[in-house]
Design an enzyme around this catalytic site. Sequence first.
Site, mmCIF file in Angstrom:
data_model
loop_
_atom_site.group_PDB
_atom_site.id
_atom_site.type_symbol
_atom_site.label_atom_id
_atom_site.label_comp_id
_atom_site.label_asym_id
_atom_site.label_seq_id
_atom_site.Cartn_x
_atom_site.Cartn_y
_atom_site.Cartn_z
ATOM 1 C CG ASP A 195 13.687 50.470 -28.631
ATOM 2 O OD1 ASP A 195 13.247 50.009 -27.553
ATOM 3 O OD2 ASP A 195 13.308 50.071 -29.744
ATOM 4 C CG HIS A 268 10.022 49.724 -27.663
ATOM 5 N ND1 HIS A 268 10.849 48.666 -27.356
ATOM 6 C CD2 HIS A 268 9.001 49.201 -28.393
ATOM 7 C CE1 HIS A 268 10.358 47.550 -27.889
ATOM 8 N NE2 HIS A 268 9.234 47.847 -28.515
ATOM 9 C CD GLU A 331 7.786 44.541 -29.959
ATOM 10 O OE1 GLU A 331 7.929 43.396 -30.381
ATOM 11 O OE2 GLU A 331 8.745 45.321 -29.769
HETATM 12 C C1 ACM Z 1 8.671 45.796 -34.304
HETATM 13 O O1 ACM Z 1 9.298 44.931 -34.924
HETATM 14 N N1 ACM Z 1 8.622 45.771 -32.977
HETATM 15 C C2 ACM Z 1 7.976 46.865 -34.985
#
Ligand code: ACM
Length: 538
Positions: A195, A268, A331
């Site tokens: 991440d 990420h 995201e």
């Molecule tokens: C998440 O909580 N971004 C999957």
Amino acid sequence: MKKVIAIFLFLVAELSVFAQSTKIIPYPNNVKELEGVFTINKQTSIQYDLFNDTLKRSVSFFREAIQTQSGFRLPVIANSSKLTNSVIFRIVNVDSLGKEGYILKIQPNQIEVSANTQNGIFYAVQSLVQLLPWESKPQNIISLACKEIADSPRFPWRGMMLDCSRYFFPTGFIKKLLDNLALHKINTFHWHLTDDPGWRIEIKAFPELTNKGAYRKETVVDSRTGSLLKFDGKRYGGFYTQQELKEIVKYAADRFITIVPEIEMPGHAQAAIASYPWLGSTDVPTEVATSWGVKPYLYNPFDTTFYFLEKVLTEVFELFPGEYVHIGGDEAIKDQWIANPKIQEKIRVLGLKNEHELQSWFIRRVQQFAQSRGKKIIGWDEITEGGTPKDAAIMYWRSDHPEPLVEAVKGNHPVVVTPTEFCYFDYYQALPSKEPLAIGGYLTLDKVYSFEPIPSFCSKEQAKQIMGTQANLWTEFISTPEYAEYMLFPRLAALAEVAWTYKERKDYTGFTKRLNSLLNIYKAKGIKYCGELLPCAN
Ligand code: ACM
């Protein structure tokens, strides 16, 4: 008078023995109470086919638990004609038990444990272990109330996710966690390894991922301060070597837990891009993220990125033998793809409509590669945007966005249902004013317990696509093993029952009573659960 006392003691013994019948979490799907008790003493033998090495593994967990409880090691003998005072383990062939089910018969003269597979034997052992008298000091004689349990789980995916990017958790803690997952019959450990704030898995082909990407120069200390973020000024990081990962994969497999590694893409990706800037979608170099929240750094969609990802995934596939790899997909805000003319040109050349379709194309390409290596992908529910890649499984998380769940089910995709509202264990659980700082939300024990993973819109046929559920522990505010345990337990016990026990057999009052016994095991194992540190709301 002596006779009256004797009758009274007998009644008390029977009552306390009877109370054991409710001690298992997750609650077994069929329990029949029988008369009498089986007594484990020094002479009790364990019997099984000694040539069966994997049976030996499951049985050893039982032997160890008895040793902890009583101080003695039970003798093991080959299947023989000695039928009394024995605990007998057998592999059988009973269709209704499936892969993970078991039968546990506690009778006055013997205990019989049978299952189709080692997995089932292991779960029978977990049930037996929970029936032991954890509330008392080690003792020479252990009495178990007679009963017959025929049990198998409701869902095949009973999981827990740990984010090791925001904070790094040492291998000793991961092993302890795996022990505790097994105790709850959780069979899937979803390991969030990459991440923005840290890349945590050694990849031999790309050493900078861990030389550079596993370390950040400092960490935000209070992200509630808006634009005036405060930092601690301390370098932070760590990663798992491939040798450590192999050991952990084996440790998990010994407990019938499959590890699903998560390698995030296309977003990420800041730690990876900080390590190898040519992976990025802008010309501006970056560093490993030092604060939380969604970052704009996306892998670019060019061949060099796929060269990189395929090499990374090849090593990941070697390390983790499970069927699934998690490719993230959540995201991924598209600002950098929108701003980059070469990426816009790529969208045009591929005949795609927009950046969402580009993400879908990106994930599909990775899915095809995974498939060519005999692997399946699972991704967060954003991978439905722009078209869900064929054969991908979906991990539904956004409680406030039901559409991907509907689309995934209608598109015949397997789904793990893990919505924020019921499954985000980074949320507060006791009185927020009393708890250490958490990310927000409020998820109490009873709310977790009330979760129903099969969406109400599903037909009977569609319900079969729901593989199960899992708890998610994101760690922005969870920097130590103790605090991770506090956030996980006992909420994980509630989720384990959601995942294992049939809806009609669930009973929250019964659960809270049984939980009192499970808390004794937590204490014996040194788990820093909520309720020990702070009263837990429910
Ligand atoms: C998440 O909580 N971004 C999957």
